[in-house]
Design a protein around this motif. Structure first.
Motif, PDB file in Angstrom:
ATOM      1  N   THR A  97       6.021   1.426   1.288  1.00 52.46           N
ATOM      2  CA  THR A  97       4.423   2.175   1.560  1.00 52.46           C
ATOM      3  C   THR A  97       3.933   1.399   0.601  1.00 52.46           C
ATOM      4  OG1 THR A  97       5.936   4.419   1.470  1.00 52.46           O
ATOM      5  CG2 THR A  97       3.275   4.283   0.790  1.00 52.46           C
ATOM      6  N   HIS A  98       4.745   0.908  -0.447  1.00 52.39           N
ATOM      7  CA  HIS A  98       3.731   0.689  -1.546  1.00 52.39           C
ATOM      8  C   HIS A  98       3.765  -1.629  -0.687  1.00 52.39           C
ATOM      9  CE1 HIS A  98       4.666   1.811  -5.543  1.00 52.39           C
ATOM     10  NE2 HIS A  98       3.702   2.300  -4.732  1.00 52.39           N
ATOM     11  N   GLU A 101       0.695  -1.073   2.236  1.00 56.00           N
ATOM     12  CA  GLU A 101      -0.474  -0.721   1.679  1.00 56.00           C
ATOM     13  C   GLU A 101      -0.924  -1.532   0.821  1.00 56.00           C
ATOM     14  OE1 GLU A 101      -2.309   2.220   2.134  1.00 56.00           O
ATOM     15  OE2 GLU A 101      -1.024   2.875   3.428  1.00 56.00           O
ATOM     16  N   ASP A 103      -2.885  -4.363  -0.180  1.00 54.36           N
ATOM     17  CA  ASP A 103      -4.319  -5.169  -0.140  1.00 54.36           C
ATOM     18  C   ASP A 103      -4.255  -6.412   0.429  1.00 54.36           C
ATOM     19  OD1 ASP A 103      -5.689  -2.760   0.475  1.00 54.36           O
ATOM     20  OD2 ASP A 103      -6.880  -3.085  -1.194  1.00 54.36           O
ATOM     21  N   LYS A 132      -4.488   2.294   8.099  1.00 53.22           N
ATOM     22  CA  LYS A 132      -4.584   0.777   8.254  1.00 53.22           C
ATOM     23  C   LYS A 132      -3.595   0.670   9.698  1.00 53.22           C
ATOM     24  CE  LYS A 132      -4.577  -0.624   3.540  1.00 53.22           C
ATOM     25  NZ  LYS A 132      -5.228   0.977   3.500  1.00 53.22           N
ATOM     26  N   GLN A 161       3.437   3.774  10.762  1.00 45.67           N
ATOM     27  CA  GLN A 161       3.043   4.528  10.036  1.00 45.67           C
ATOM     28  C   GLN A 161       3.146   5.491   9.656  1.00 45.67           C
ATOM     29  OE1 GLN A 161      -0.711   6.385  11.976  1.00 45.67           O
ATOM     30  NE2 GLN A 161      -1.465   6.159  10.082  1.00 45.67           N
ATOM     31  N   ARG A 164       5.129   5.937   6.379  1.00 46.54           N
ATOM     32  CA  ARG A 164       3.954   5.226   5.174  1.00 46.54           C
ATOM     33  C   ARG A 164       4.570   6.525   4.731  1.00 46.54           C
ATOM     34  NH1 ARG A 164      -0.064   7.948   3.625  1.00 46.54           N
ATOM     35  NH2 ARG A 164      -1.711   6.405   2.343  1.00 46.54           N
TER      36      ARG A 164
END
Length: 260
Positions: A97-98, A101, A103, A132, A161, A164
């Motif tokens: 997940t990190h 996510e 950026d 996203k 997704q 996540r």
């Protein structure tokens, strides 16, 4: 479970795909290829040459990732295998997940895709939407797939997704007996074998991309057979240009000349 041979095969596949994408950019536009590694941004009217803020801000995530792999992926047992473990899967879902996510990670991919798609170098910070899924699809892997680059297929198959969201909202369970990760809201099951590949591909992509960038930056003058690069940019509706040089001994870029 995942064997060392499979894990290393995935590493080679991902590394080859990353390098293929950069090689294609170098072929299409050597100057934009050079600009990518200069990491230039215009922020509040100031030109930041070799902007490393994102590297610093993402360092904690990458440091944790490295320590996690050193603890759990040593392959030092007799069968050279990392065996399935529910506790470790929870940590891996957090890491997964990190990664998707981050950026800073996504901006590096997006800037590469902008240049591969024929856009001029974007000197301004990239805005990433909160949602996203479609953005990653349209702004990253669809462009790579259109260019017949292997990296596009890897991302399209390994970014999910639902995985996540299930972790982020604690909407999953790990069934050790059935060897399944169950995603409750989507009523979808992911087998342990499938998960091992989701994680391995995501780990290697997140870990290797900055490594490849560092190595290609060091080799930039050798690859392009020049130590000087022309930089053109617009600021307050005025065009500026300057020469940028790469200092191999200090491993950094610097502006040597400016014209208006």
């Amino acid at each position: 479970m995942i064997k060392k041979l499979t894990f290393e095969k995935i590493k080679n596949e991902v590394e080859t795909a990353i390098n293929q994408a950069f090689d294609e950019l170098k072929r299409l536009n050597p100057n934009n290829y050079a600009l990518y590694f200069m990491s230039i941004e215009i922020c509040n009217g100031i030109i930041l040459l070799e902007d490393r803020r994102s590297d610093i801000l993402d360092s904690s995530r990458l440091h944790f990732l490295q320590k996690f792999m050193e603890n759990y992926y040593t392959f030092d047992n007799e069968d050279k295998t990392v065996h399935d473990d529910a506790y470790r899967f929870n940590l891996e879902m957090m890491i997964y997940t990190h990664c998707w996510e981050s950026d800073y990670f996504l901006k590096k991919l997006r800037k590469l895709c902008q240049l591969l798609d024929g856009e001029e170098y974007n000197f301004y910070p990239i805005d990433i939407p909160v949602s996203k899924k479609e953005w990653i699809k349209e702004s990253i892997y669809n462009i790579l797939i259109k260019k017949n680059l292997k990296l596009g297929k890897i991302i399209s198959q390994r970014y999910d997704q639902h995985l996540r969201n299930s972790f982020a909202h604690s909407s999953y369970s790990i069934d050790v007996d059935q060897r399944l990760i169950k995603l409750h809201k989507k009523q979808k099951d992911v087998s342990f074998n499938q998960w091992n590949k989701y994680f391995a591909y995501t780990f290697w992509l997140s870990f290797l991309l900055p490594q490849v960038i560092i190595q290609r930056t060091k080799n930039l003058t050798k690859d392009l057979k020049t130590e000087e690069f022309l930089l053109r940019y617009y600021l307050n509706e005025k065009e500026y240009s300057c020469t940028v040089k790469y200092n191999k001994s200090s491993e950094c870029f610097f502006r040597s000349q400016k014209t208006y």
